[in-house]
Design an enzyme around this catalytic site. Structure first.
Site, short mmCIF file in Angstrom:
data_model
loop_
_atom_site.label_atom_id
_atom_site.label_comp_id
_atom_site.label_asym_id
_atom_site.label_seq_id
_atom_site.Cartn_x
_atom_site.Cartn_y
_atom_site.Cartn_z
N ILE A 10 0.94 -1.22 -0.16
CA ILE A 10 0.23 0.02 -0.04
C ILE A 10 1.13 1.52 -0.48
O ILE A 10 1.75 1.56 0.73
CB ILE A 10 -1.20 -0.59 0.72
CG1 ILE A 10 -2.05 1.03 1.37
CG2 ILE A 10 -0.13 -0.08 2.56
CD1 ILE A 10 -3.04 0.93 2.33
N SER A 11 0.83 2.10 -0.93
CA SER A 11 1.46 3.31 -1.02
C SER A 11 1.41 4.34 0.03
O SER A 11 0.72 4.44 0.50
CB SER A 11 0.88 3.78 -2.24
OG SER A 11 0.99 2.83 -3.60
N ALA A 12 2.53 4.81 0.12
CA ALA A 12 3.06 6.09 1.30
C ALA A 12 1.98 6.66 0.89
O ALA A 12 1.49 7.17 -0.14
CB ALA A 12 3.84 6.79 1.10
#
Length: 683
Positions: A345-347
């Site tokens: 899950i991206s920043a």
């Protein structure tokens, strides 16, 4: 104990150098933590997490290394100051000496573990070791936890089966022999020994009358600092302290804390069940995250801001600490058999950037390639309501099933997760107003272009050459495509489909953990390159100076276009490897040779600067280093960081011949597409 003329304790000169360190995004992220730990490898240090940064104390001045971390954009700034140790809180000068030894023994590992799960459990194991070593009986140990609870926010106690489960987990941790913890990190035994020694020394100070504060109060203060180093939020500290007190003082049961070293194996460090609910709700963390992203400029439009403020990120990260879920970090959710991360899950800042690029509106139909945990799709669902629908696709069944569960729990009834190849799209549900890729691509997935509705937009993180990629927002412009937005971003590559981005990780042999990212279009001898850093180096400095705050972004982009193999990331550390960033370097490749970027500091009449250098290895080390250095000088003379921002155009099929550029080097032909950049020189 030394006293002054008024018979008051004298605080000893500590000799510690002190700095308050600020971090990008307002939080300590794993990359910054690793870089700081590596930079401080030659000396003792300790730290405190404070005001979304670090208060760092080192045995020798560290101004130069902090300046370098600022230049690397790992640290956003720092100021020096005066270290005022909490001498009385730790029981006087002798107790402070004990504390400093424990701090230093724990700090290097604690900062390196930033962002990793299990910090609370490790802290309980270490503190229980210290408490036992200090000779406290079971009820005295319970009083330590009670004193900690009194200094932390109030909690709402659980009941029934939830209470029993939480108490069992806490009891095991408090009674475990920390030294026998399975699968522990290499330096774990030294940390356990340091806490045991600290407890024993505190007991001796009590027995000799040299501790100026109660032993249990001092141990509670150690608990505060240990949890702080581990990054455990105050609300979780409160829940843990409540459980520790309950284990010791629960009525009708024998005391649960043993004052003797446990003989049974220690527990695994699976997450302790969080069954004590702090009064501080997740809404506070959601709002704080949105506020940070607004202040940093990543969030700009009301709809996207509202989506961030009303979507629980932690609900899409089961098993992750509540506070950690809202930090400025990507969170891995799946690895391959070699331990390589293949989904995350991206920043939050990356998620925000792409959603602003997307421009989703109520009523839109959207295709997302890369479901992951479903968090981004849930945000999209809010943006297209009412009347819109989101289809999110992933190639792994377990990810699709997990995302579906998360989305159902969140009530995202206008989002559907399906198994499939995102690069092939979902023609049966087309046309789409927007198509968003949250995975990286090496080329344009051509089949998707016909699935866009008129006026539609494609958000695609695409590699230009090597490791250099950007998140493009493409819209049709006649037979070709133009960018309406282009942001620097790197994503995990596509897998298992028609447009896979083939990535090979080449580990350098010898000491350290340096490795090289390579891609299918790069001409590199991967077998020969494994030993290239053991070969004689050729070093050249460019004369190009960057000042604090100057980005590397535009230089990287220029080099990606003009170098035959672009640039590759080369993370890691080893003796003799002197990269330009704390995490590693960027390297140009040519067959069996490479040349990577380095820097050296200097000062002139304009102030401090960092001069870019190049270090080459391999049979063509000198030629490659000179070539890379020359292109860096060309960039600085013609473009630098003051030229207008570039604009990109893209075409596929027969329309590719329509795209040209004033500088032919600013044209890249891929298998399915042509990408050009219009980049005016600086005035």
């Amino acid at each position: 104990m030394d006293v002054d003329d008024e018979n008051l304790p004298i605080t000893r000169e500590t000799g510690w150098w002190h700095a308050t360190v600020a971090l990008p995004g307002g939080a300590v992220n794993p990359e910054a933590a690793q870089a700081l730990s590596a930079a401080l490898s030659g000396q003792r240090f300790h730290f405190l997490r404070k005001d979304s940064g670090l208060r760092l104390r080192t045995e020798r001045p560290a101004a130069d290394l902090l300046d370098r971390l600022v230049a690397d954009q790992v640290v956003s700034g720092w100021v020096t100051g005066v270290y005022e140790p909490e001498t009385e809180a730790f029981g006087g000068p002798d107790g402070m000496d004990v504390a400093h030894d424990v701090f230093c023994a724990d700090s290097r590992a604690a900062v390196a573990e930033t962002g990793e799960p299990g910090g609370r459990e490790r802290s309980v194991l270490l503190l229980s070791t210290m408490i036992r070593s200090a000779g406290l009986d079971p009820f005295e140990a319970g009083d330590v936890w009670a004193k900690l609870a009194a200094l932390r926010p109030p909690v709402t106690p659980p009941t029934g089966p939830a209470l029993a489960t939480a108490v069992t987990s806490m009891r095991r941790l408090m009674n475990a022999d920390a030294a026998r913890r399975p699968n522990a990190e290499p330096d774990w035994a030294e940390r356990v020994a340091a806490f045991a020694d600290g407890g024993l020394r505190l007991r001796r100070l009590v027995d000799s009358g040299h501790l100026t504060r109660g032993l249990r109060a001092v141990l509670a203060h150690h608990a505060i600092f240990a949890f702080n180093r581990a990054g455990v939020p105050a609300t979780e500290q409160a829940a843990t302290a409540w459980l520790g007190r309950h284990v010791a003082f629960s009525e009708g049961e024998a005391p649960d804390v043993s004052a003797r070293r446990a003989s049974s194996p220690g527990p695994t460090l699976a997450r302790m069940e969080t069954t004590v609910t702090p009064n501080s709700p997740s809404a506070t963390l959601r709002k704080a995250l949105a506020d940070r992203l607004v202040d940093s400029g990543h969030l700009r439009t009301p709809g996207v801001i509202d989506a961030f403020r009303t979507t629980d990120r932690h609900e899409f990260l089961p098993g992750v600490d509540l506070e950690a879920a809202y930090k400025e970090d990507a969170v891995p959710i799946k690895h391959d058999e070699d331990g390589e991360m293949i989904s995350c899950i991206s920043a939050p800042s990356i998620v925000a950037t792409q959603l602003e690029q997307l421009g989703a509106q109520p009523g839109h139909t959207i295709l997302e390639a890369g479901a992951a945990t479903g968090y981004n799709a849930s945000l999209l669902g809010r943006l297209v309501a009412p009347g819109g629908h989101v289809w999110t696709v992933d190639v792994d069944r377990d990810l699709v099933e997990g995302a579906s569960k998360n989305l159902a729990r969140a009530g995202a009834d206008n989002v559907t997760a399906v198994l499939g190849d995102g690069a092939a799209g979902l023609p049966e549900h087309a046309p789409f107003n927007r198509i968003q890729f949250t995975v990286g691509a090496g080329d344009v997935p051509v089949k998707l272009l016909d699935q866009l509705a008129p006026g539609g937009r494609l958000i695609l993180p695409m590699r230009i050459r090597g490791s250099i990629s950007r998140s493009f927002a493409f819209e049709r412009d006649g037979d070709t495509w133009k960018t309406v937005s282009c942001e620097m971003a790197t994503f995990i590559p596509l897998r298992k489909g028609v447009c896979d981005d083939i990535y090979t990780r080449v580990r350098m042999e010898g000491e350290g953990n340096v490795h090289l990212e390579t891609f299918s279009e790069q001409e590199v001898d991967r077998d020969a390159i494994r030993t290239v850093l053991d070969q004689k180096q050729s070093k050249v400095y460019t004369g190009v100076k960057l000042r604090q705050g100057d980005p590397f972004e535009w230089m990287y982009l220029y080099l990606a276009f003009v170098l035959p193999n672009g640039l590759s990331r080369m993370p890691g550390s080893r003796p003799g490897f002197t990269p330009h960033f704390g995490w590693g370097s960027m390297a140009a490749l040519d067959g069996d040779s490479l040349a990577y970027l380095t820097i050296r500091e200097g000062e002139d009449d304009k102030g401090r600067y960092w001069e870019i250098g190049v270090i080459g290895h391999g049979s063509r080390s000198a030629e490659l280093a000179d070539h890379l250095a020359g292109e860096i000088r060309n960039w600085d003379e013609g473009w630098g960081n003051t030229a207008p921002e570039p604009a990109f155009r893209m075409a596929v099929g027969d329309a590719r011949h329509q795209l040209t550029a004033a500088d032919p080097r600013f044209v890249i032909d891929k298998t399915y597409s042509r990408l050009t950049v219009d980049w005016p020189r600086k005035g």
